[in-house]
Design a protein around this motif. Structure first.
Motif: not given
Length: 326
Positions: A150-179
């Motif tokens: 889960v990622q929740t960034p704070l962003v300060r664009p050029s010429g603007a104030g800081i604010g909450v960015g877009d939240v993202s949610v992901g699932i990492k699946w390690r499919v196979v090991d040591d190929t």
């Protein structure tokens, strides 16, 4: 992961294995099969005795071969078990930084453990304006090969104030090991929500669905992470391109003691539409510092090679909080 045993695994006695094979059924040349020869006549039955004697020799040879094969197989199995028992299991509290590079690795946080990543990035644009980013990521091990991100960034664009960015949610699946060719392989599907502001520039105003494919290969102490990804966005393409992709290749390894290094080249291919952009290629360099097994610091810079990528400096940390099962 390999489990710890309560103590060393005793090797089976080769003497006991040999004893199990010394049975009348396998070694017909022992005393149990001699009596029939004594009951035979000594005249016309000589040819039959020779034939039986030859068969007895063949059976004895086969029994010896079987005994040797089984003993060797048991010895090999015992050696494999001993090596597995002596190999230490990975420390679930060991930090597994995915920052600060664009590329991520195929590893996942141990099941039931939580890891936090955070930092700060300061951007310098070609028009001499500044921007910034405070990325914050929480990673939770759901299973041995599954991780919630889960990622929740704070962003300060050029010429603007800081604010909450877009939240993202992901699932990492390690499919196979040591190929053999690509090492560990993983997939990271994710959804980004429009929690930021498209008006102030802290978000894109779109809901995004993305998929990142990951390969992590180890050569001694040097690791290589390869990523390719694709994102599909909602909207009409006015705030952000409907389709976007990325690629990244990252190398890392130790320098001395607890000091390591990381180097990466990454790119965002050109996009189309009202918000389309030319292709970006940039490099990322910097050291890492392992203060302790569960806490890793990073520091570095980003330099553009082509396209509208701002120059940047960054610093941050990765900290494994521990188990949530307490």
């Amino acid at each position: 992961m390999l489990a710890h045993h309560a103590g060393p695994i005793p090797a089976p006695s080769m003497r006991s294995v040999s004893h199990l094979l010394d049975t009348p059924a396998l070694l017909l040349g022992r005393e149990s099969v001699r009596d029939p020869y004594r009951k035979m006549s000594t005249g016309s039955d000589q040819a039959q005795r020779r034939s039986l004697s030859e068969k007895r020799g063949i059976v004895m040879s086969m029994g010896a071969l079987v005994k040797t094969f089984v003993c060797g197989l048991v010895a090999v199995l015992v050696a494999v078990v001993k090596v597995a028992a002596q190999t230490p299991a990975p420390d679930p509290r060991a930090g597994m930084p995915e920052r600060p590079s664009v590329a991520t690795h195929a590893g996942t946080v141990a099941a039931g453990f939580v890891e936090i990543e955070a930092g700060v990035e300061i951007d310098r644009y070609d028009d001499a304006s500044n921007g910034g980013l405070v990325p914050a990521v929480i990673k939770i091990g759901l299973a041995s090969h599954l991780q919630l991100t889960v990622q929740t960034p704070l962003v300060r664009p050029s010429g603007a104030g800081i604010g909450v960015g877009d939240v993202s949610v992901g699932i990492k699946w390690r499919v196979v090991d040591d190929t053999p060719l690509f090492g560990d392989l993983a997939a990271l599907p994710a959804v980004k929500f429009p929690s930021g502001s498209a008006t102030t520039g802290t978000g894109t105003g779109t809901t995004d669905v993305g998929l990142l494919l990951i390969s992590s290969k180890q050569w001694g102490e040097i690791s290589l992470d390869l990523n390719v990804g694709f994102t599909r966005r909602s909207g009409d393409g006015g705030n952000a391109p409907r389709n976007a992709s990325l690629w990244a290749a990252s190398l890392g390894g130790p320098v001395a003691g607890r000091v390591g290094w990381g180097a990466e080249v990454y790119g965002y291919p050109a996009t189309s539409g009202p918000a389309g952009s030319e292709a970006i290629v940039a490099v990322l360099l910097g050291p890492t510092f392992e203060l302790r097994n569960s806490l890793v610091l990073d520091l570095g810079l980003i330099a553009p090679l082509s396209g509208p990528q701002p120059r940047a400096v960054f610093a941050g940390f990765t900290y494994n909080v521990g188990s949530i099962k307490r």
